[in-house]
Design an enzyme around this catalytic site. Structure first.
Site, PDB file in Angstrom:
ATOM      1  N   GLU A  21       4.811   7.294  22.197  1.00  0.00           N
ATOM      2  CA  GLU A  21       4.674   7.001  20.760  1.00  0.00           C
ATOM      3  C   GLU A  21       3.330   7.529  20.226  1.00  0.00           C
ATOM      4  OE1 GLU A  21       5.648   2.820  19.891  1.00  0.00           O
ATOM      5  OE2 GLU A  21       7.599   3.625  19.323  1.00  0.00           O
ATOM      6  N   GLN A  71       9.709  -7.658  20.955  1.00  0.00           N
ATOM      7  CA  GLN A  71      11.065  -8.175  20.739  1.00  0.00           C
ATOM      8  C   GLN A  71      11.309  -9.433  21.577  1.00  0.00           C
ATOM      9  OE1 GLN A  71      15.652  -6.504  21.311  1.00  0.00           O
ATOM     10  NE2 GLN A  71      13.991  -5.171  21.779  1.00  0.00           N
ATOM     11  N   ASP A 114       3.475 -11.128  26.702  1.00  0.00           N
ATOM     12  CA  ASP A 114       3.127 -10.248  27.825  1.00  0.00           C
ATOM     13  C   ASP A 114       2.496 -10.985  29.005  1.00  0.00           C
ATOM     14  OD1 ASP A 114       4.110  -8.278  26.261  1.00  0.00           O
ATOM     15  OD2 ASP A 114       2.262  -7.114  26.109  1.00  0.00           O
ATOM     16  N   GLY A 122      -3.751 -17.576  21.066  1.00  0.00           N
ATOM     17  CA  GLY A 122      -3.360 -16.208  20.723  1.00  0.00           C
ATOM     18  C   GLY A 122      -2.438 -16.179  19.520  1.00  0.00           C
ATOM     19  N   ALA A 123      -2.797 -15.327  18.544  1.00  0.00           N
ATOM     20  CA  ALA A 123      -1.939 -15.177  17.353  1.00  0.00           C
ATOM     21  C   ALA A 123      -1.304 -13.795  17.337  1.00  0.00           C
ATOM     22  CB  ALA A 123      -2.746 -15.436  16.080  1.00  0.00           C
ATOM     23  N   GLY A 124      -0.777 -13.393  18.501  1.00  0.00           N
ATOM     24  CA  GLY A 124      -0.017 -12.146  18.571  1.00  0.00           C
ATOM     25  C   GLY A 124       1.439 -12.457  18.246  1.00  0.00           C
ATOM     26  N   TYR A 125       2.331 -11.556  18.636  1.00  0.00           N
ATOM     27  CA  TYR A 125       3.753 -11.771  18.341  1.00  0.00           C
ATOM     28  C   TYR A 125       4.237 -13.100  18.913  1.00  0.00           C
ATOM     29  CZ  TYR A 125       4.075  -6.948  16.887  1.00  0.00           C
ATOM     30  OH  TYR A 125       3.897  -5.775  16.214  1.00  0.00           O
ATOM     31  N   LYS A 171      13.700   2.414  13.315  1.00  0.00           N
ATOM     32  CA  LYS A 171      12.394   1.923  13.785  1.00  0.00           C
ATOM     33  C   LYS A 171      11.691   1.152  12.654  1.00  0.00           C
ATOM     34  CE  LYS A 171       8.885   2.052  16.760  1.00  0.00           C
ATOM     35  NZ  LYS A 171       8.961   1.463  18.093  1.00  0.00           N
TER      36      LYS A 171
HETATM   37  P1  FAD Z   1      -0.271  -9.637  21.495  1.00  0.00           P
HETATM   38  O1  FAD Z   1       0.641  -9.299  20.387  1.00  0.00           O
HETATM   39  O2  FAD Z   1      -1.106  -8.554  22.083  1.00  0.00           O
HETATM   40  O3  FAD Z   1      -1.241 -10.803  20.996  1.00  0.00           O
HETATM   41  C1  FAD Z   1      -2.262 -11.373  21.777  1.00  0.00           C
HETATM   42  C2  FAD Z   1      -3.205 -12.103  20.843  1.00  0.00           C
HETATM   43  O4  FAD Z   1      -4.164 -12.824  21.612  1.00  0.00           O
HETATM   44  C3  FAD Z   1      -4.003 -11.173  19.935  1.00  0.00           C
HETATM   45  O5  FAD Z   1      -4.021 -11.674  18.621  1.00  0.00           O
HETATM   46  C4  FAD Z   1      -5.406 -11.200  20.541  1.00  0.00           C
HETATM   47  O6  FAD Z   1      -6.437 -10.987  19.583  1.00  0.00           O
HETATM   48  C5  FAD Z   1      -5.454 -12.611  21.089  1.00  0.00           C
HETATM   49  N1  FAD Z   1      -6.419 -12.767  22.167  1.00  0.00           N
HETATM   50  C6  FAD Z   1      -6.523 -12.023  23.294  1.00  0.00           C
HETATM   51  N2  FAD Z   1      -7.521 -12.496  24.062  1.00  0.00           N
HETATM   52  C7  FAD Z   1      -8.045 -13.560  23.417  1.00  0.00           C
HETATM   53  C8  FAD Z   1      -9.091 -14.478  23.725  1.00  0.00           C
HETATM   54  N3  FAD Z   1      -9.796 -14.403  24.848  1.00  0.00           N
HETATM   55  N4  FAD Z   1      -9.354 -15.448  22.823  1.00  0.00           N
HETATM   56  C9  FAD Z   1      -8.645 -15.571  21.673  1.00  0.00           C
HETATM   57  N5  FAD Z   1      -7.644 -14.734  21.343  1.00  0.00           N
HETATM   58  C10 FAD Z   1      -7.349 -13.739  22.201  1.00  0.00           C
HETATM   59  N6  FAD Z   1       7.103  -3.745  21.882  1.00  0.00           N
HETATM   60  C11 FAD Z   1       8.303  -3.667  21.254  1.00  0.00           C
HETATM   61  O7  FAD Z   1       9.114  -4.619  21.326  1.00  0.00           O
HETATM   62  N7  FAD Z   1       8.659  -2.562  20.539  1.00  0.00           N
HETATM   63  C12 FAD Z   1       7.805  -1.508  20.373  1.00  0.00           C
HETATM   64  O8  FAD Z   1       8.142  -0.534  19.707  1.00  0.00           O
HETATM   65  C13 FAD Z   1       6.532  -1.555  20.991  1.00  0.00           C
HETATM   66  N8  FAD Z   1       5.640  -0.554  20.828  1.00  0.00           N
HETATM   67  C14 FAD Z   1       4.394  -0.672  21.358  1.00  0.00           C
HETATM   68  C15 FAD Z   1       3.462   0.339  21.102  1.00  0.00           C
HETATM   69  C16 FAD Z   1       2.183   0.244  21.605  1.00  0.00           C
HETATM   70  C17 FAD Z   1       1.179   1.332  21.320  1.00  0.00           C
HETATM   71  C18 FAD Z   1       1.805  -0.888  22.372  1.00  0.00           C
HETATM   72  C19 FAD Z   1       0.392  -1.008  22.907  1.00  0.00           C
HETATM   73  C20 FAD Z   1       2.720  -1.888  22.643  1.00  0.00           C
HETATM   74  C21 FAD Z   1       4.020  -1.795  22.134  1.00  0.00           C
HETATM   75  N9  FAD Z   1       4.974  -2.801  22.368  1.00  0.00           N
HETATM   76  C22 FAD Z   1       6.207  -2.719  21.773  1.00  0.00           C
HETATM   77  C23 FAD Z   1       4.650  -3.967  23.215  1.00  0.00           C
HETATM   78  C24 FAD Z   1       4.210  -5.148  22.348  1.00  0.00           C
HETATM   79  O9  FAD Z   1       3.180  -4.768  21.484  1.00  0.00           O
HETATM   80  C25 FAD Z   1       3.762  -6.305  23.219  1.00  0.00           C
HETATM   81  O10 FAD Z   1       4.778  -6.601  24.139  1.00  0.00           O
HETATM   82  C26 FAD Z   1       3.469  -7.533  22.349  1.00  0.00           C
HETATM   83  O11 FAD Z   1       2.352  -7.282  21.531  1.00  0.00           O
HETATM   84  C27 FAD Z   1       3.215  -8.771  23.207  1.00  0.00           C
HETATM   85  O12 FAD Z   1       2.968  -9.869  22.379  1.00  0.00           O
HETATM   86  P2  FAD Z   1       1.929 -10.991  22.822  1.00  0.00           P
HETATM   87  O13 FAD Z   1       2.023 -12.079  21.809  1.00  0.00           O
HETATM   88  O14 FAD Z   1       2.110 -11.324  24.235  1.00  0.00           O
HETATM   89  O15 FAD Z   1       0.502 -10.292  22.718  1.00  0.00           O
END
Ligand code: FAD
Length: 403
Positions: free
Chosen positions: A170, A319, A301, A10-13, A378
């Site tokens: 939001e 965050q 998450d 996963g390349a999320g946050y 923000k």
């Molecule tokens: P993500 O950032 O969702 O990254 C997951 C990654 O995994 C993605 O790149 C995805 O493509 C990849 N992935 C998923 N499944 C697969 C698979 N099977 N194979 C390969 N890759 C895969 N948080 C804050 O702190 N402040 C805010 O203001 C805020 N606002 C938000 C507003 C909205 C509308 C939403 C939906 C969320 C908000 N959040 C906010 C929450 C925040 O976005 C999440 O907590 C954060 O993105 C979690 O990071 P993560 O790395 O766990 O997942």
């Protein structure tokens, strides 16, 4: 001795921040770092409400992974993860099978529909950048169709947003700004539009300061948004949603668009991984490892951590995901060097909830903010997240600078 393999999913946050931190502290010959992500880009999940409402173009929300990774240290693989087996130390992807010495799972969130019939099928969810584009296009399609059909069906122009939590509010803030533009573009009288926020809990934005919540509701109501609070959705159909208004009292809201923003869970791949979990979230050890699997870390998450002061889980936020990534990178290096890991201690700086481009509410370091001040804060937070992953070049490319 063979170099250890660090596999990050996963390349999320969470995942991308882990890799960016690892590439700073791991020498080229110390470990092989592999990053697997579904797309060759990262998207800012925290901006998806803007892309969904159409106030920000989807391409503004994403950037290429290769722009922020050091390819001499990190092997990036664009692939979908299909399965994780921590007992066999094996990850199956669309690009083949991978094994690892250290695994970091950062596969993010999925919408939680709590088993409510029809929601999976008939509601849209702000789940990723493509889903956001679909919501934007769906709403525009309803406007375009209304303005061209012979017998105009006004219920097309009703939008139900399920959930008055952070992402629901939001999204409503953005819709409040976008709808007047859409009305103008498609010659739709404003009074034909209905936007209803339906929430099961008895309050809007639980956990936020009541004065700030009152401000947010007032601002959104002034933009024509209706609130139906304490009224759970009990069913979704192709025509709209049924809500429960009392013991035996129900109402059906006919709507052209239903967006479900009322809860998230971890990625479902966790459930078949062999790691103990609750709704695909792993209650992690203090150093972010999965219980019983000392070579597996969970970030973002997919991780569940209890705030000992409140005895409730920390909310899933970008965050926290980015802070966890720093600790995980350090802990992997500590393990490689045979040292002790450290505990993850979140440092909560506050929360700002946007109400559209120029308005927001925030509780930042004990200070309550509303309006332009909160909105500027923000944007500072959004730009800081970009800076932490891609430095000044990324801020200049993708940052938010309009006040
Ligand atoms: P993500 O950032 O969702 O990254 C997951 C990654 O995994 C993605 O790149 C995805 O493509 C990849 N992935 C998923 N499944 C697969 C698979 N099977 N194979 C390969 N890759 C895969 N948080 C804050 O702190 N402040 C805010 O203001 C805020 N606002 C938000 C507003 C909205 C509308 C939403 C939906 C969320 C908000 N959040 C906010 C929450 C925040 O976005 C999440 O907590 C954060 O993105 C979690 O990071 P993560 O790395 O766990 O997942």
């Amino acid at each position: 001795m063979k170099r250890p393999t660090i596999l990050v999913l996963g390349a999320g946050y969470g995942g991308l921040s882990t890799v960016v931190n690892l590439q700073k502290i791991v020498g080229t010959d110390e470990a092989d770092i592999i990053l697997v992500n579904k797309n060759d880009y990262h998207y800012e999940s925290t901006w998806l409400h803007e892309a969904s409402a159409g106030t920000l173009r989807p391409d503004q929300v994403r950037y290429d992974v290769k722009d922020v990774i050091n390819s001499s240290k990190v092997n990036f693989v664009k692939a979908t993860v299909d399965g994780i087996d921590v007992n066999a130390k094996k990850v199956t992807t669309s690009a083949g099978e991978y094994t690892y010495d250290y695994l970091v799972i950062g596969l993010g969130f999925e919408g939680e529909t709590f088993g409510i019939p029809g929601l999976d099928k008939y509601a849209l969810s702000i789940a990723n950048v493509n889903a956001a584009r679909q919501i934007r296009d769906h709403i525009e399609y309803q406007f375009a169709t209304w303005s061209t059909e012979e017998v105009q069906d006004d219920t097309r122009l009703t939008i139900v947003v399920g959930g008055a939590g952070f992402s629901g509010i939001e999204f409503l803030g953005e819709l409040g700004n976008r709808i007047p533009e859409l009305c103008k573009e498609y010659d739709v009288p404003k009074e034909k539009i209905r936007v209803v926020c339906v929430e099961a809990a008895p309050m809007v934005l639980p956990g936020f300061d009541p004065e700030l919540v009152e401000y947010a509701v007032r601002q959104l109501e002034a933009k024509g948004i209706e609130f139906s609070i304490g009224t759970p959705v009990v069913e979704a159909t192709p025509e709209g949603v049924k809500i429960k208004k009392g013991e035996e009292e129900f109402e059906f809201i006919t709507a052209g668009t239903v967006v479900w923003a009322a809860g998230v869970r971890g990625n479902r791949l966790i459930e078949s991984s062999g790691i103990e979990n609750m709704r695909a979230r792993v209650k992690v050890e203090k150093d972010m490892r999965a219980p019983g699997f000392p070579d597996v870390f969970i970030v973002g998450d997919c991780a569940l951590m209890i705030n000992e002061e409140t005895n409730r889980p920390y909310p899933p936020t970008a965050q926290i995901a980015m802070q966890q990534a720093v600790t995980i990178a350090k802990n992997i290096v500590a393990l490689i060097k045979g040292n002790d890991t450290e505990e993850f201690v979140p440092s909560l700086k506050g929360t700002v909830c946007s109400l559209g481009e120029h308005d927001a509410i925030g509780d930042v370091m004990g200070r309550k903010l509303t309006g332009t001040k909160a909105s500027i804060m923000k944007k500072v937070i959004d730009n800081r997240a970009l800076f932490m992953i891609g430095g000044i070049p990324l801020v200049l490319k993708k940052g938010k600078f309009t006040l």
